[in-house]
Design a protein around this motif. Structure first.
Motif, PDB file in Angstrom:
ATOM      1  N   PRO A   8     -48.249 -53.416 -45.050  1.00  0.00           N
ATOM      2  CA  PRO A   8     -47.763 -54.199 -46.193  1.00  0.00           C
ATOM      3  C   PRO A   8     -46.250 -54.316 -46.290  1.00  0.00           C
ATOM      4  O   PRO A   8     -45.754 -55.049 -47.152  1.00  0.00           O
ATOM      5  CB  PRO A   8     -48.325 -53.444 -47.401  1.00  0.00           C
ATOM      6  CG  PRO A   8     -48.415 -52.024 -46.937  1.00  0.00           C
ATOM      7  CD  PRO A   8     -48.817 -52.123 -45.484  1.00  0.00           C
ATOM      8  N   THR A   9     -45.517 -53.600 -45.437  1.00  0.00           N
ATOM      9  CA  THR A   9     -44.060 -53.727 -45.451  1.00  0.00           C
ATOM     10  C   THR A   9     -43.549 -54.542 -44.266  1.00  0.00           C
ATOM     11  O   THR A   9     -42.340 -54.694 -44.098  1.00  0.00           O
ATOM     12  CB  THR A   9     -43.391 -52.335 -45.427  1.00  0.00           C
ATOM     13  OG1 THR A   9     -43.764 -51.637 -44.232  1.00  0.00           O
ATOM     14  CG2 THR A   9     -43.804 -51.509 -46.636  1.00  0.00           C
ATOM     15  N   SER A  14     -45.719 -58.053 -46.067  1.00  0.00           N
ATOM     16  CA  SER A  14     -44.951 -58.036 -47.322  1.00  0.00           C
ATOM     17  C   SER A  14     -45.078 -59.359 -48.057  1.00  0.00           C
ATOM     18  O   SER A  14     -45.158 -59.402 -49.294  1.00  0.00           O
ATOM     19  CB  SER A  14     -43.483 -57.715 -47.041  1.00  0.00           C
ATOM     20  OG  SER A  14     -42.907 -58.672 -46.160  1.00  0.00           O
ATOM     21  N   ARG A  18     -46.929 -59.911 -51.833  1.00  0.00           N
ATOM     22  CA  ARG A  18     -46.242 -60.594 -52.930  1.00  0.00           C
ATOM     23  C   ARG A  18     -47.065 -61.770 -53.462  1.00  0.00           C
ATOM     24  O   ARG A  18     -47.197 -61.963 -54.679  1.00  0.00           O
ATOM     25  CB  ARG A  18     -44.866 -61.077 -52.470  1.00  0.00           C
ATOM     26  CG  ARG A  18     -44.018 -61.681 -53.585  1.00  0.00           C
ATOM     27  CD  ARG A  18     -42.652 -62.087 -53.067  1.00  0.00           C
ATOM     28  NE  ARG A  18     -41.790 -62.558 -54.124  1.00  0.00           N
ATOM     29  CZ  ARG A  18     -40.991 -61.803 -54.868  1.00  0.00           C
ATOM     30  NH1 ARG A  18     -40.962 -60.497 -54.649  1.00  0.00           N
ATOM     31  NH2 ARG A  18     -40.230 -62.314 -55.815  1.00  0.00           N
ATOM     32  N   VAL A  29     -53.230 -51.381 -50.590  1.00  0.00           N
ATOM     33  CA  VAL A  29     -52.352 -51.419 -49.425  1.00  0.00           C
ATOM     34  C   VAL A  29     -52.409 -50.083 -48.697  1.00  0.00           C
ATOM     35  O   VAL A  29     -52.363 -49.021 -49.316  1.00  0.00           O
ATOM     36  CB  VAL A  29     -50.893 -51.777 -49.810  1.00  0.00           C
ATOM     37  CG1 VAL A  29     -50.849 -53.116 -50.527  1.00  0.00           C
ATOM     38  CG2 VAL A  29     -50.254 -50.713 -50.690  1.00  0.00           C
ATOM     39  N   VAL A  31     -50.524 -47.702 -46.252  1.00  0.00           N
ATOM     40  CA  VAL A  31     -49.136 -47.531 -45.843  1.00  0.00           C
ATOM     41  C   VAL A  31     -48.868 -46.074 -45.519  1.00  0.00           C
ATOM     42  O   VAL A  31     -49.368 -45.164 -46.199  1.00  0.00           O
ATOM     43  CB  VAL A  31     -48.182 -48.046 -46.954  1.00  0.00           C
ATOM     44  CG1 VAL A  31     -48.370 -47.274 -48.249  1.00  0.00           C
ATOM     45  CG2 VAL A  31     -46.732 -48.016 -46.514  1.00  0.00           C
ATOM     46  N   ARG A  36     -41.419 -47.020 -48.714  1.00  0.00           N
ATOM     47  CA  ARG A  36     -40.933 -48.258 -48.108  1.00  0.00           C
ATOM     48  C   ARG A  36     -41.310 -49.476 -48.949  1.00  0.00           C
ATOM     49  O   ARG A  36     -40.750 -50.557 -48.756  1.00  0.00           O
ATOM     50  CB  ARG A  36     -41.488 -48.398 -46.694  1.00  0.00           C
ATOM     51  CG  ARG A  36     -40.968 -47.350 -45.709  1.00  0.00           C
ATOM     52  CD  ARG A  36     -41.408 -47.669 -44.300  1.00  0.00           C
ATOM     53  NE  ARG A  36     -40.887 -48.950 -43.853  1.00  0.00           N
ATOM     54  CZ  ARG A  36     -41.291 -49.579 -42.753  1.00  0.00           C
ATOM     55  NH1 ARG A  36     -42.255 -49.045 -42.012  1.00  0.00           N
ATOM     56  NH2 ARG A  36     -40.778 -50.728 -42.408  1.00  0.00           N
ATOM     57  N   LEU A  37     -42.253 -49.314 -49.864  1.00  0.00           N
ATOM     58  CA  LEU A  37     -42.554 -50.368 -50.823  1.00  0.00           C
ATOM     59  C   LEU A  37     -41.533 -50.311 -51.943  1.00  0.00           C
ATOM     60  O   LEU A  37     -41.178 -49.230 -52.422  1.00  0.00           O
ATOM     61  CB  LEU A  37     -43.954 -50.181 -51.409  1.00  0.00           C
ATOM     62  CG  LEU A  37     -45.145 -50.302 -50.452  1.00  0.00           C
ATOM     63  CD1 LEU A  37     -46.397 -49.742 -51.123  1.00  0.00           C
ATOM     64  CD2 LEU A  37     -45.350 -51.756 -50.059  1.00  0.00           C
ATOM     65  N   ASP A  38     -41.049 -51.458 -52.386  1.00  0.00           N
ATOM     66  CA  ASP A  38     -40.120 -51.427 -53.508  1.00  0.00           C
ATOM     67  C   ASP A  38     -40.857 -50.957 -54.756  1.00  0.00           C
ATOM     68  O   ASP A  38     -42.077 -51.032 -54.863  1.00  0.00           O
ATOM     69  CB  ASP A  38     -39.482 -52.804 -53.735  1.00  0.00           C
ATOM     70  CG  ASP A  38     -40.489 -53.838 -54.182  1.00  0.00           C
ATOM     71  OD1 ASP A  38     -40.776 -53.905 -55.387  1.00  0.00           O
ATOM     72  OD2 ASP A  38     -41.011 -54.572 -53.313  1.00  0.00           O
ATOM     73  N   THR A  41     -43.328 -53.328 -56.624  1.00  0.00           N
ATOM     74  CA  THR A  41     -44.562 -53.546 -55.886  1.00  0.00           C
ATOM     75  C   THR A  41     -45.451 -52.324 -55.946  1.00  0.00           C
ATOM     76  O   THR A  41     -46.669 -52.415 -56.170  1.00  0.00           O
ATOM     77  CB  THR A  41     -44.256 -53.906 -54.422  1.00  0.00           C
ATOM     78  OG1 THR A  41     -43.489 -55.110 -54.375  1.00  0.00           O
ATOM     79  CG2 THR A  41     -45.531 -54.084 -53.619  1.00  0.00           C
ATOM     80  N   ARG A  42     -44.858 -51.159 -55.753  1.00  0.00           N
ATOM     81  CA  ARG A  42     -45.623 -49.909 -55.740  1.00  0.00           C
ATOM     82  C   ARG A  42     -46.391 -49.714 -57.041  1.00  0.00           C
ATOM     83  O   ARG A  42     -47.507 -49.193 -57.054  1.00  0.00           O
ATOM     84  CB  ARG A  42     -44.663 -48.741 -55.485  1.00  0.00           C
ATOM     85  CG  ARG A  42     -45.317 -47.530 -54.886  1.00  0.00           C
ATOM     86  CD  ARG A  42     -44.329 -46.596 -54.216  1.00  0.00           C
ATOM     87  NE  ARG A  42     -43.255 -46.162 -55.099  1.00  0.00           N
ATOM     88  CZ  ARG A  42     -41.968 -46.393 -54.886  1.00  0.00           C
ATOM     89  NH1 ARG A  42     -41.589 -47.083 -53.816  1.00  0.00           N
ATOM     90  NH2 ARG A  42     -41.046 -45.956 -55.708  1.00  0.00           N
ATOM     91  N   VAL A  47     -52.131 -48.036 -53.862  1.00  0.00           N
ATOM     92  CA  VAL A  47     -51.544 -47.464 -52.648  1.00  0.00           C
ATOM     93  C   VAL A  47     -52.478 -46.422 -52.053  1.00  0.00           C
ATOM     94  O   VAL A  47     -52.892 -45.481 -52.742  1.00  0.00           O
ATOM     95  CB  VAL A  47     -50.167 -46.833 -52.942  1.00  0.00           C
ATOM     96  CG1 VAL A  47     -49.603 -46.188 -51.676  1.00  0.00           C
ATOM     97  CG2 VAL A  47     -49.195 -47.859 -53.493  1.00  0.00           C
TER      98      VAL A  47
END
Length: 297
Positions: A8-9, A14, A18, A29, A31, A36-38, A41-42, A47
């Motif tokens: 997802p990054t 990504s 979005r 997602v 990961v 590494r996710l902003d 988004t997190r 997650v």
């Protein structure tokens, strides 16, 4: 409707995440490093932290999902990249065969239609075949050469040199990964496709590397010189980095195996995407080069 997104990054993932969020979905997602996710988004996604090479993690993370977007995470530099790609995808294939996953969208590549002789792309062909045999609904997106592959040689471009082992006069389709992400998101949310579907993503136009060098020169405001290298020279250069013979052939094979390639699907309304290389290079590549080192026109 649960949608699982791998990598997802990444350049495609990504964008997919979005768009799914903007459409009102809450994707799951997978990961390795959630940091590494902003932060925004997190907070909006489900997650699942783990490694896609961990079969138990993948089986648990995809179980019960309506749709999975699968991106093979195997680097071309892996000791045996084809075997690693197939092994990594095995838990997804098992879940689809068992009915724990209803639909899979696979990020594949132009060249997979040849099935053999295209280096590491052969692994994507193998994943396609394994998913086809599960009985799940499967969509294979066979994508063109990514614009972002140019980012792999920022040092060379900073010296105003574009190096390639591809035949410099042979046109090939190029695509912006963001445009691929647009199609992925639409397909993940769409509910009309069934069975086995193949869709090529060819970008806006076919380009030779000579044309690419001219486009980059205009977009970057510097003269980019094309430096074609022979396949033997490319192979020797890769060997000097300590890569295994399988990794070297996996990389070189993607070039040599594409020389006589005619994509299975023609360029048409469905396979053509809008973003042109020049606009991408000016918006993405130029700031990176100008910020990385002194500019020499």
């Amino acid at each position: 409707m649960t949608v699982v997104v791998t990598t997802p990054t990444g350049h495609v993932g990504s964008r997919v995440v979005r768009l799914l969020l903007q459409a009102g979905a809450r994707p799951r997602v997978l990961v390795r490093e959630p940091a590494r996710l902003d932060e925004e988004t997190r907070a909006r996604v489900d997650v699942r932290r783990g490694d896609l090479t961990d079969a138990a993690f993948v089986r648990a993370a995809v179980s019960g999902a309506r749709t999975v977007f699968w991106v093979d995470p195997t680097p071309h530099t892996a000791p045996d990249p084809i075997d690693a790609s197939l092994t990594t995808a095995a838990p997804l294939v098992e879940a689809a065969r068992a009915g724990a996953v209803e639909r899979v969208v696979l990020l594949s590549s132009i060249g997979a239609e040849k099935r053999h002789g295209v280096g590491h792309i052969d692994a994507l062909a193998g994943i396609e075949e394994r998913l086809d045999a599960t009985g799940a609904d499967v969509l294979h997106l066979r994508c063109a050469y990514f614009f972002t592959n140019l980012l792999l040689d920022l040092e060379g471009l900073a010296r105003n040199v574009l190096t390639t082992a591809f035949e410099p006069d042979r046109p090939m389709p190029w695509v912006d990964p963001r445009d691929v992400g647009d199609i992925v998101a639409a397909r993940l949310l769409g509910d009309t496709w069934r069975g086995r579907v193949v869709q090529a993503v060819h970008g806006p136009e076919d380009l030779t590397f000579h044309q690419v060098a001219r486009i980059l020169s205009e977009a970057l405001g510097r003269t980019i010189r094309l430096d074609p290298v022979g396949v033997d020279a490319a192979r020797d250069a890769l060997r000097t980095t300590g890569l295994s013979p399988s990794a070297v052939e996996g990389i070189v094979g993607m070039t040599t195996g594409s020389r006589d390639l005619m994509p299975e699907q023609p360029r048409d309304l469905l396979t053509t995407t809008p973003t042109r290389l020049g606009g991408w290079a000016h918006a993405v590549l130029r700031p990176l080069l100008e910020g990385a080192r002194p500019f020499r026109p």
